[in-house]
Design a protein around this motif. Structure first.
Motif, short mmCIF file in Angstrom:
data_model
loop_
_atom_site.label_atom_id
_atom_site.label_comp_id
_atom_site.label_asym_id
_atom_site.label_seq_id
_atom_site.Cartn_x
_atom_site.Cartn_y
_atom_site.Cartn_z
N LEU A 105 68.77 21.66 12.28
CA LEU A 105 69.43 20.36 12.17
C LEU A 105 68.45 19.22 12.46
O LEU A 105 68.46 18.20 11.79
N ALA A 106 67.59 19.42 13.46
CA ALA A 106 66.59 18.39 13.78
C ALA A 106 65.61 18.23 12.61
O ALA A 106 65.22 17.11 12.28
N THR A 107 65.24 19.32 11.98
CA THR A 107 64.36 19.25 10.82
C THR A 107 65.06 18.52 9.67
O THR A 107 64.46 17.69 8.99
N GLN A 108 66.33 18.83 9.48
CA GLN A 108 67.11 18.19 8.43
C GLN A 108 67.21 16.69 8.66
O GLN A 108 67.25 15.92 7.71
N ARG A 109 67.21 16.26 9.90
CA ARG A 109 67.28 14.84 10.24
C ARG A 109 65.91 14.19 10.33
O ARG A 109 65.79 13.06 10.75
N ASP A 110 64.88 14.94 9.97
CA ASP A 110 63.50 14.46 10.00
C ASP A 110 63.06 14.09 11.42
O ASP A 110 62.48 13.04 11.67
N LEU A 111 63.34 15.01 12.36
CA LEU A 111 62.92 14.88 13.76
C LEU A 111 62.05 16.08 14.12
O LEU A 111 62.48 16.98 14.86
N PRO A 112 60.82 16.15 13.60
CA PRO A 112 60.01 17.36 13.80
C PRO A 112 59.64 17.62 15.26
O PRO A 112 59.54 18.77 15.67
N GLY A 113 59.46 16.57 16.06
CA GLY A 113 59.13 16.78 17.47
C GLY A 113 60.25 17.49 18.21
O GLY A 113 60.03 18.42 18.99
N LYS A 114 61.47 17.06 17.97
CA LYS A 114 62.63 17.69 18.59
C LYS A 114 62.79 19.12 18.08
O LYS A 114 63.11 20.03 18.83
N ALA A 115 62.55 19.30 16.78
CA ALA A 115 62.67 20.64 16.19
C ALA A 115 61.67 21.60 16.83
O ALA A 115 62.01 22.74 17.13
N ILE A 116 60.45 21.14 17.05
CA ILE A 116 59.42 21.98 17.66
C ILE A 116 59.89 22.44 19.04
O ILE A 116 59.79 23.61 19.41
N ARG A 117 60.45 21.51 19.82
CA ARG A 117 60.92 21.84 21.17
C ARG A 117 62.07 22.86 21.12
O ARG A 117 62.09 23.82 21.88
N LEU A 118 63.00 22.66 20.20
CA LEU A 118 64.14 23.57 20.11
C LEU A 118 63.71 24.97 19.65
O LEU A 118 64.19 25.98 20.16
N TYR A 119 62.79 25.02 18.69
CA TYR A 119 62.28 26.33 18.26
C TYR A 119 61.50 27.00 19.39
O TYR A 119 61.55 28.22 19.54
N ARG A 120 60.79 26.21 20.19
CA ARG A 120 60.06 26.77 21.33
C ARG A 120 61.04 27.43 22.32
O ARG A 120 60.77 28.49 22.85
N GLU A 121 62.20 26.79 22.54
CA GLU A 121 63.22 27.37 23.41
C GLU A 121 63.69 28.72 22.87
O GLU A 121 63.87 29.68 23.62
N ALA A 122 63.89 28.79 21.56
CA ALA A 122 64.30 30.06 20.95
C ALA A 122 63.20 31.11 21.09
O ALA A 122 63.48 32.28 21.37
N LEU A 123 61.95 30.68 20.93
CA LEU A 123 60.83 31.63 21.04
C LEU A 123 60.59 32.08 22.47
O LEU A 123 60.05 33.17 22.69
N LEU A 124 60.99 31.30 23.44
CA LEU A 124 60.90 31.75 24.83
C LEU A 124 61.87 32.89 25.08
O LEU A 124 61.60 33.79 25.88
#
Length: 166
Positions: free
Chosen positions: A77-96
């Motif tokens: 959703l963050a990527t869809q809204r063109d918020l790559p910084g937020k998307a990176i953080r959210l994906y990092r949470e999933a990867l943790l």
């Protein structure tokens, strides 16, 4: 008599550790309320209600912070809204939670490319290639995003246009 106090202390330690361990849920059991909220978030996203989907998914993560799928969907959703910084953080949470999550690695890699961090995106691509042991859709998509490169920013376009005018 000397050993009775030591034995009693050891017995208490064993009982307290075993009691605390039996009360914890395994990592693979996600709260049912969180899974219900995840399903609602997916439905809202499919209906085009991005704000509602984001709110519901953030609630799902609050109910159970181990809901990796909710983090991945929030990243999308963050990527869809063109918020790559937020998307990176959210994906990092999933990867943790799961370092080998292919969709999280792909999504984070694409968001990294949008932020201009192509080297880090290539690291994600290398990890994906190791996980897939061949071609898979995640590798193809991320490789295409890396080949395309980061988007050109408006300021860079304006400065090039200003230089070309004289």
């Amino acid at each position: 008599m000397r050993f009775s106090s030591f034995t009693l202390a050891a017995a208490l330690a064993v009982v307290s550790v075993s009691t605390s361990l039996s009360g914890q849920r395994p990592d693979d059991q996600i709260d049912a309320r969180s899974l219900q909220l995840l399903a609602e978030g997916r439905a809202l996203r499919a209906a085009g209600n991005l704000d509602g989907a984001t709110d519901v998914l953030e609630t799902a993560v609050t109910v159970d912070p181990r809901n990796r799928a909710a983090f991945v969907l929030l990243g999308e959703l963050a990527t869809q809204r063109d918020l790559p910084g937020k998307a990176i953080r959210l994906y990092r949470e999933a990867l943790l939670l799961e370092p080998n999550d292919r969709s999280a690695l792909e999504g984070q890699g694409e968001a990294l490319v949008k932020k201009g961090a192509v080297t880090r995106a290539k690291e994600n691509l290398a990890k994906l290639r190791t996980l897939c042991k061949g071609e898979c859709s995640e590798v193809t998509t991320l490789a295409a995003a890396i080949a395309k490169g980061p988007p050109v920013t408006t300021a860079a376009v304006e400065s090039k246009a200003a230089v070309a005018k004289p």
